[in-house]
Every structure is written in C-alpha cells, then in structure tokens.
Design a protein around this motif. Structure first.
Motif, PDB file in Angstrom:
ATOM      1  N   ASN A 145      -6.864   9.804   2.494  1.00  0.00           N
ATOM      2  CA  ASN A 145      -5.860  10.819   2.830  1.00  0.00           C
ATOM      3  C   ASN A 145      -5.479  10.734   4.308  1.00  0.00           C
ATOM      4  O   ASN A 145      -6.312  10.433   5.166  1.00  0.00           O
ATOM      5  CB  ASN A 145      -6.407  12.224   2.549  1.00  0.00           C
ATOM      6  N   VAL A 146      -4.217  11.013   4.573  1.00  0.00           N
ATOM      7  CA  VAL A 146      -3.724  11.085   5.947  1.00  0.00           C
ATOM      8  C   VAL A 146      -2.806  12.295   6.068  1.00  0.00           C
ATOM      9  O   VAL A 146      -1.936  12.520   5.216  1.00  0.00           O
ATOM     10  CB  VAL A 146      -2.941   9.819   6.346  1.00  0.00           C
ATOM     11  N   LEU A 147      -3.021  13.080   7.099  1.00  0.00           N
ATOM     12  CA  LEU A 147      -2.161  14.230   7.405  1.00  0.00           C
ATOM     13  C   LEU A 147      -1.616  14.036   8.807  1.00  0.00           C
ATOM     14  O   LEU A 147      -2.377  13.769   9.741  1.00  0.00           O
ATOM     15  CB  LEU A 147      -2.959  15.531   7.318  1.00  0.00           C
ATOM     16  N   GLN A 148      -0.304  14.153   8.952  1.00  0.00           N
ATOM     17  CA  GLN A 148       0.326  13.918  10.250  1.00  0.00           C
ATOM     18  C   GLN A 148       1.381  14.989  10.506  1.00  0.00           C
ATOM     19  O   GLN A 148       2.132  15.362   9.601  1.00  0.00           O
ATOM     20  CB  GLN A 148       0.970  12.529  10.281  1.00  0.00           C
ATOM     21  N   GLY A 149       1.428  15.495  11.724  1.00  0.00           N
ATOM     22  CA  GLY A 149       2.415  16.508  12.072  1.00  0.00           C
ATOM     23  C   GLY A 149       2.756  16.446  13.544  1.00  0.00           C
ATOM     24  O   GLY A 149       2.072  15.792  14.343  1.00  0.00           O
ATOM     25  N   ASN A 204      -4.055   8.550  -1.918  1.00  0.00           N
ATOM     26  CA  ASN A 204      -4.144   7.624  -3.034  1.00  0.00           C
ATOM     27  C   ASN A 204      -4.500   8.415  -4.287  1.00  0.00           C
ATOM     28  O   ASN A 204      -5.622   8.916  -4.416  1.00  0.00           O
ATOM     29  CB  ASN A 204      -5.205   6.556  -2.768  1.00  0.00           C
ATOM     30  N   LEU A 205      -3.543   8.537  -5.210  1.00  0.00           N
ATOM     31  CA  LEU A 205      -3.799   9.256  -6.450  1.00  0.00           C
ATOM     32  C   LEU A 205      -4.767   8.490  -7.337  1.00  0.00           C
ATOM     33  O   LEU A 205      -5.516   9.085  -8.113  1.00  0.00           O
ATOM     34  CB  LEU A 205      -2.489   9.493  -7.196  1.00  0.00           C
ATOM     35  N   ALA A 206      -4.727   7.179  -7.226  1.00  0.00           N
ATOM     36  CA  ALA A 206      -5.632   6.299  -7.964  1.00  0.00           C
ATOM     37  C   ALA A 206      -5.653   4.981  -7.204  1.00  0.00           C
ATOM     38  O   ALA A 206      -4.955   4.813  -6.199  1.00  0.00           O
ATOM     39  CB  ALA A 206      -5.149   6.097  -9.401  1.00  0.00           C
ATOM     40  N   ASN A 242       7.641  10.076  -2.006  1.00  0.00           N
ATOM     41  CA  ASN A 242       7.527   8.642  -2.285  1.00  0.00           C
ATOM     42  C   ASN A 242       6.291   8.395  -3.150  1.00  0.00           C
ATOM     43  O   ASN A 242       5.206   8.893  -2.859  1.00  0.00           O
ATOM     44  CB  ASN A 242       7.429   7.850  -0.978  1.00  0.00           C
ATOM     45  N   LEU A 243       6.479   7.627  -4.202  1.00  0.00           N
ATOM     46  CA  LEU A 243       5.381   7.218  -5.066  1.00  0.00           C
ATOM     47  C   LEU A 243       5.471   5.702  -5.208  1.00  0.00           C
ATOM     48  O   LEU A 243       6.531   5.165  -5.550  1.00  0.00           O
ATOM     49  CB  LEU A 243       5.494   7.880  -6.440  1.00  0.00           C
ATOM     50  N   GLU A 244       4.359   5.006  -4.912  1.00  0.00           N
ATOM     51  CA  GLU A 244       4.390   3.552  -5.043  1.00  0.00           C
ATOM     52  C   GLU A 244       3.062   3.022  -5.564  1.00  0.00           C
ATOM     53  O   GLU A 244       1.991   3.566  -5.278  1.00  0.00           O
ATOM     54  CB  GLU A 244       4.751   2.880  -3.718  1.00  0.00           C
ATOM     55  N   TYR A 245       3.184   1.959  -6.348  1.00  0.00           N
ATOM     56  CA  TYR A 245       2.025   1.320  -6.959  1.00  0.00           C
ATOM     57  C   TYR A 245       2.115  -0.173  -6.681  1.00  0.00           C
ATOM     58  O   TYR A 245       3.192  -0.771  -6.737  1.00  0.00           O
ATOM     59  CB  TYR A 245       2.007   1.566  -8.464  1.00  0.00           C
ATOM     60  N   LYS A 246       0.957  -0.785  -6.385  1.00  0.00           N
ATOM     61  CA  LYS A 246       0.967  -2.207  -6.063  1.00  0.00           C
ATOM     62  C   LYS A 246      -0.364  -2.833  -6.432  1.00  0.00           C
ATOM     63  O   LYS A 246      -1.421  -2.390  -5.985  1.00  0.00           O
ATOM     64  CB  LYS A 246       1.241  -2.397  -4.573  1.00  0.00           C
ATOM     65  N   ASN A 247      -0.307  -3.866  -7.282  1.00  0.00           N
ATOM     66  CA  ASN A 247      -1.481  -4.705  -7.498  1.00  0.00           C
ATOM     67  C   ASN A 247      -1.044  -6.164  -7.347  1.00  0.00           C
ATOM     68  O   ASN A 247       0.048  -6.439  -6.851  1.00  0.00           O
ATOM     69  CB  ASN A 247      -2.144  -4.421  -8.853  1.00  0.00           C
ATOM     70  N   SER A 248      -1.871  -7.090  -7.779  1.00  0.00           N
ATOM     71  CA  SER A 248      -1.583  -8.500  -7.507  1.00  0.00           C
ATOM     72  C   SER A 248      -0.413  -9.057  -8.314  1.00  0.00           C
ATOM     73  O   SER A 248       0.104 -10.133  -7.991  1.00  0.00           O
ATOM     74  CB  SER A 248      -2.835  -9.347  -7.768  1.00  0.00           C
ATOM     75  N   HIS A 249       0.043  -8.339  -9.361  1.00  0.00           N
ATOM     76  CA  HIS A 249       1.114  -8.879 -10.193  1.00  0.00           C
ATOM     77  C   HIS A 249       2.266  -7.905 -10.440  1.00  0.00           C
ATOM     78  O   HIS A 249       3.263  -8.295 -11.043  1.00  0.00           O
ATOM     79  CB  HIS A 249       0.549  -9.332 -11.549  1.00  0.00           C
ATOM     80  N   PHE A 250       2.119  -6.690  -9.982  1.00  0.00           N
ATOM     81  CA  PHE A 250       3.168  -5.711 -10.288  1.00  0.00           C
ATOM     82  C   PHE A 250       3.201  -4.642  -9.202  1.00  0.00           C
ATOM     83  O   PHE A 250       2.162  -4.190  -8.731  1.00  0.00           O
ATOM     84  CB  PHE A 250       2.897  -5.061 -11.643  1.00  0.00           C
TER      85      PHE A 250
END
Length: 735
Positions: A444-448, A490-492, A543-551
């Motif tokens: 988690n990161v909180l910035q203000g 990170n939700l997962a 913003n929601l983003e997902y990234k693994n080695s193939h997708f």
C-alpha cells in the motif's frame, strides 16, 4: 547567477560525506552471467555496462538512497533501491526473461518511484517506440498514446490535447523546466524536436501540486537523452525519409563521459514540402523547415550532481491560407509564413546532505515569434522571456514516510516589436510553496500534499480606446490553494488499484484577458475579459491494472469538474466582416477514460496483440458540449518479433488498425465529423552487415490512402483532408 549557484553548492558541501562505491554481478535466473547489461543511476546521470562476467562497478557515489536500473533487451527491467552506508556496497541482481514493457522510474512525479509503486498512473513511452510508428513529428507520435490527441494544422503544427484539454491547460516540461512559448495560440507547435529526447511521461489530470498554474489538464514531461556510460565515447547518426512530404530529417550526435564529467552534442535538420492528400494534390504552403541543436555538460561526485543543458529550436513554417492552390514540391516557405526561435537553458542540480538532499532546477526560455504577410518585414513579432525556478528539499525519512517541501516560481515578460499586437506588453510573476508526503506499507502507498500559489499579471495600455488593437492596462493578482490525495494497493498478486483525487487551477492567459481584434488564422474578432477568474478543477481518477508474464490490461476512468471554465462564445455581432466572439466563463465537466490490453501468448513468444480505447465527453453547465473534444478512438496492433540468423536482430513487424469514431457532440460553432479507419504497417530491426550495424525502421502509414478529416484539424472548416499515404524509412547508426 552561475557564480552564485556555484558558491551555493560549495557552501552546502560542508556537509560532505566520504565517497561511496557500488559493485555487483548480474546473472540470469539460470545463474548465467549476463554481459552488456545497461546499469544506470538516473539521479546522477551515471551509467555503465556489465563486462563478460556480468560485473559492474561505480565509484564517487553519495551516501544515502539511490535508484539503480538494470536493462537488457529480452529481460524484464530491474529497478533497485540501494542505501549506501558503507564505503563499499554490493548489489547482485538476477534478471528474468521477459518481452513486456519495462517498469520505468517515473521522473515527473514527486518521489521518482517505479510505475508499479507509483500512486499516480503515468504513461511512459520511449521516443524510439514512437518513432517506430513512423510519425513525422513529435506531436504526431504523442497522439498515438491513449488519452492524448492533437489540434493540428497540416503536418507542421500540432498542439497536445490531454483528455479534451489543451493550450494553456496542458504544461510541457523539457530538461526539467516548463516550456513557455505563447501556448495560447494554435498557430505554432511545441517548439521541440524528438532528436535528443529519450522518453516522454504523460500525466493525465491536474498536477498543480507539483507544477502550479496551467497544469490543470495534465503534463507532458520530456526526459532528455542520457549521457554516455562512464569512460566511453559514442557517435550516432540517424536519417529519416518521408515519401508524402518528400521530407528528410538528419541527426548527428556525439557524447562522452569520464567517472565524473560527461558531455553531449546533437544537431538535427528537418525539411518538408507541402503534404499530399489522397487525391494526389498538395495543400499549399504547409511546408516547413526545422533546425534543432542540443548540448549538455554534467559533473557528479559523492557530494552533488549538476547538469547544464542548452537547446535551440528554429522553425520556418508556411501558413496555409490558400488551401489547395499552387502545386509545388518546393521546401522554401511562401508568404504568409512564420518564424519561431526557441532558446532553452537549464541547470538541474542535486546536493546530497547526508540523510536529506536538495533538488534545484533553474531554467531560462527565450521565445521569439514572428509572422510575415507579404515581405521580409515581420508584421507581428512577440518576444517572450521566461526565468523559472523549482527548489525541492527532501527531508530525512521518518520510518516509512518520505516528505518534500519546496518553492517554485516564474518571472516572465512579453514584448511586442511588430506593427500588429495579438496581446499587450506584459509582465507575469508566479510564486508557489508546497509540501507533499508519501507513506508506504506492505503493498500500500498513501500520498498527499498541499500547495499555495500566487500569480500577478501587469499589462501596458496600448492603442486608441474604441478601436481594434486597443489594450487597456491590467493589474491582476490570482491566488489558489490546491491539494492532492492518492492511494495505491495490490488487490491481488499483479493486480493494482489506484485512486486519486486532486485539484488544479489555471489563471486566465493574456489573450483571454485582453484580446481585441481578429485572432490569427481564426477569422474571428475576439474580445477579452479583464475580469475573468481562475479556472479551478477537481478530478477523480480510478485506475485498475493487471500484469503477468503473458497478459496485461488497464482501465482508467476519470471525472473532471471545472469551475469558471473559460471559453469563447459568439455574440451575434459583426465587426470588419468578422463574427465577434467574447471570452466568458461557466462551470464545465469532462468525463471518460482509457482501457487496453496486451496479450503475449505462450509458447508463441514472438507474437503480441495490443488494443486500446479512449473516450472523453465535455459539457458546459447547461449541458451544451465543449469545443475541441477529440472523437472516441480504438487502436489495435498485431506485432511479431524475430531474428534472422546473424544479420537481423531484435526484428519486428507490426500491423495496426486505428478506428476513429464519429464526433457528433460538438459546440455551437463546430461541425460534426465523420469516422474513419486507418491501417499502418511497420517493419524493422538491428541489421548487421559485416562490421557495420544499424537500426532500421520502415513504415507505411495510412496504407490504403484513406481520405479523412480529423475533428481537431484546423483545416477542417475549409474541407481539406489530412495527409495521405506516407512511407517512412528510418536508419540509425552507432558509429
């Protein structure tokens, strides 16, 4: 000023620490040594390359935390943070094979985190990746980024549009300083050439916390070319040829480096004839010539790092007033024409003070804009001189909390020397103070942060009251308080969520405050309003983003509410055979977003499929549509990567299909635009012919020579199509 800065640096270095060294070994996941890995410390502009055993080393490093980046083609980039506390530190790295995009360090945000750790979603694109798309100019390349468009006049002039906002609502930074070049006008472009630029970062949304006034809509942050690795010397030559405009762009660069000193020099010349539309005719006087020169020198040791850079950009632009008339392949501009000279000087320094550090950026920009009607004497000449400063103090860390306090300001003068005035002689002074903090725990990161700004505008009276070209004297002060708050988690595994809420502001520009006459190229008699208030906005981003080695995929959504949005509105009156428009204010809202995915199937490691979609809607308070809102866009690309024996490495072939939808959501003085589809091809790689190696790109843009008119084209009102088929050949030699 330079002597004062040097004395300041020497005074601060009374806190000097013993020099530090860093070394290590880079291996693959199979525990094999990796030679030729680029190892780079961005903050010090310092780089090296691993040897045959995968070893690297740095000396003369400051104490404290430093980001170190490890890059090798075919492997996922490794970004490491090392805390130098001993005279000799060891950092060994294991790199994993990957063909996906690199997780870059983001320079345009406050804490220079890598993108996966950053609270704000920032789009990062290398200039090489934009050039591989075969675009003619830097702004054309930027317009291929989801959420970014351009207001264009042919191929020579383009202004960036971020999520429907443009002009003074979008800030442009180069060499660490803000570019000021009369950006309220649509008759000239960025004043930047892609030669000598490493990459661009795009902030889509209000960034007034870090950048002050005019960052209400977003920021384009250009990172300059890196210096050579330590104790090396490099020469580079590149050449691009364009079939449609019979154009060429030539660039030559030299750079070298020792352990402490580094320098570079690069020159570019580009020239183009009138662009050709699909029916074979050329649009008269859209030709242009551009000269660009960049140089830099830097020094770093264990106590401080400083880089001085200079950029000259000269433009000779034809102004297309006749439409499709005299047909010519000449590259000599005709009347009316425009000449623009931009001089940019920057001094970027970091002083290390043990557990804290000071960043100091100083910039000076001289912009000279001239317009010629029918003779060598300029009928319009505006000289804009801008000095700006930005000082950020990074406080010592308090556990997991990082914090920054800073001051930022600008002093600007506008002086007229021609017969005609678009805006009056004026002085503008900005001053802002801000603070921001970043707290990180687990994933988690909180910035203000919070900021206060003041802008003072003083103009001189000119002309005769009641006549065209009369400007009343203006003495205004604009204040604004802005804040930003963001959260990342990170939700997962590999799934990131970002939520940001930020405010921004923009003080009205000189044209909006003081116009009184026919604005160039618009055929409108424009009347300013000296009583305009600040534009003030609040934008929410998800913003929601997902990234693994193939997708990988991303979804960005935003809602932007703007109080006192300034726009031009017809009055119904006529002056000198021109319709009269006045600047007024109303609340407005913009909403939309971008989405996309990148699929890299296993075991087809050579195949990539990418798709992205962008949409934005802009409305006034009364639900009428805002002007100059780009049409929805859907872009699809299939890309293959390959090599052919020993003569072609890092090869690629791409096929892209770009679909721009109809734009029927138009303001009162706009017309709707039809949709269109464009197909582009690309082919390239690194060619080895004996001892000679070079990078080659071959692109065919608008392959089927489609006739279309972009909604944001300023030639649309005359029914003039955009550019037809364009074959682009690019060659890049490291000598």
């Amino acid at each position: 000023m330079k002597n004062y800065i040097l004395v300041l640096f020497l005074g601060l270095t009374t806190f000097l620490q013993a020099q530090q060294r860093l070394s290590g070994v880079v291996n693959s996941i199979q525990n094999q040594s990796l030679p030729a890995v680029s190892v780079y410390i961005p903050e010090l502009h310092k780089g090296t390359t691993t040897n045959a055993k995968g070893e690297y080393s740095f000396s003369n490093l400051p104490k404290g935390e430093l980001n170190v980046r490890f890059v090798l083609v075919g492997f996922g980039t490794q970004n490491k943070t090392v805390n130098l506390t001993q005279n000799l530190e060891t950092l060994n790295v294991t790199m994993v094979e990957s063909l996906f995009e690199m997780d870059e360090v983001i320079v345009s945000t406050a804490f220079n985190k890598i993108q996966s750790q950053n609270v704000m979603k920032v789009t990062h694109e290398s200039i090489q990746s934009l050039q591989e798309k075969g675009t003619s100019t830097l702004i054309e390349g930027l317009a291929t980024i989801p959420g970014v468009s351009q207001v264009s006049t042919g191929t020579s002039i383009g202004k960036p549009v971020i999520r429907g906002l443009s002009g003074n609502r979008v800030l442009v930074y180069s060499q660490g300083v803000r570019i000021e070049n009369q950006q309220f006008g649509d008759e000239h472009g960025l004043g930047l050439n892609d030669s000598g630029i490493e990459s661009v970062e795009v902030i889509k949304g209000p960034a007034s916390l870090l950048y002050g006034s005019d960052a209400l809509g977003g920021v384009l942050y250009f990172n300059p070319e890196k210096f050579a690795d330590a104790n090396t010397f490099k020469t580079n030559f590149s050449q691009k040829l364009f079939s449609n405009t019979l154009g060429s762009s030539s660039s030559l660069g030299l750079k070298g480096s020792t352990d402490n000193w580094k320098y570079l020099v690069r020159g570019n010349f580009s020239t183009h004839s009138d662009y050709k539309i699909p029916d074979g005719e050329r649009v008269t006087n859209t030709r242009y010539n551009e000269t660009d020169f960049k140089t830099g020198i830097g020094y770093s040791n264990s106590d401080f790092s400083t880089v001085f850079r200079y950029n000259y950009n000269g433009l000779d632009l034809g102004i297309p007033e006749e439409g499709i008339a005299t047909q010519s392949k000449s590259k000599d501009t005709e009347y009316p024409r425009q000449g623009i000279d931009n001089h940019l000087l920057s001094l970027n320094s970091v002083v290390y003070l043990g557990a804290s550090k000071l960043d100091l950026d100083l910039g000076y920009i001289a912009n000279n804009r001239r317009e010629y009607e029918d003779s060598p004497a300029a009928i319009l000449q505006m000289q804009l001189n801008t000095f700006n400063f930005n000082a950020k103090y990074h406080l010592p860390k308090m556990g997991a909390v990082e914090s920054i306090v800073g001051v930022q300001g600008m002093r600007q003068t506008n002086t007229n020397a021609g017969e005609e005035f678009l805006i009056p002689d004026a002085k503008t002074n900005d001053f802002g103070v801000f603070g921001t903090a970043n707290y990180e725990w687990k994933s988690n990161v909180l910035q203000g942060g919070l900021r206060f700004d003041n802008r003072k505008v003083n103009t001189e009276e000119y002309g005769d009251l009641g006549t065209e070209g009369y400007f009343q004297a203006i003495d205004r002060s604009f204040n604004s308080v802005n804040a930003a708050l963001g959260y990342k988690t990170n939700l997962a595994t590999d799934l990131i969520l970002r939520l940001n809420v930020a405010s921004g502001f923009r003080a009205p520009n000189l044209a909006e405050l003081s116009s009184n006459g026919v604005h160039e190229g618009t055929y409108r008699y424009e009347i300013g309003n000296a009583n305009l208030k600040n534009e003030q906005n609040v934008q929410t981003d998800l913003n929601l983003e997902y990234k693994n080695s193939h997708f990988e995929f991303f979804v960005n959504g935003f809602y932007n509410h703007i109080n006192n949005y300034i726009y031009i509105n017809p009055t119904g009156a006529t002056l000198e055979d021109n319709l009269v428009y006045e600047y007024i204010q109303n609340d407005a809202k913009l909403f939309g977003g971008e989405s996309g995915l990148h699929f890299h199937p296993h075991p087809l490691d050579w195949l990539h499929f990418e798709t992205s979609f962008s949409t934005v809607t802009g409305k006034k308070q009364n639900n009428d549509y805002l002007p100059l809102i780009p049409a929805n866009n859907w872009n699809n690309t299939i890309r293959t990567e390959f090599k052919m024996k020993n003569w072609l490495k890092d090869g690629f072939a791409s096929l892209s299909w770009n679909s721009t939808f109809k734009q029927n959501n138009v303001s009162g003085f706009e017309t709707a635009s039809s949709g269109y589809n464009l197909v582009n091809l690309g082919l390239g790689g690194t060619v080895s012919l004996g001892e000679t190696k070079f990078r080659m790109n071959l692109n065919a843009n608008n392959l089927f020579n489609k006739t279309y008119i972009a909604h944001l084209s300023r030639l649309k009102t005359d029914g003039i199509p955009n550019i037809g088929r364009n074959i682009v050949l690019g060659l890049n030699f490291d000598l």
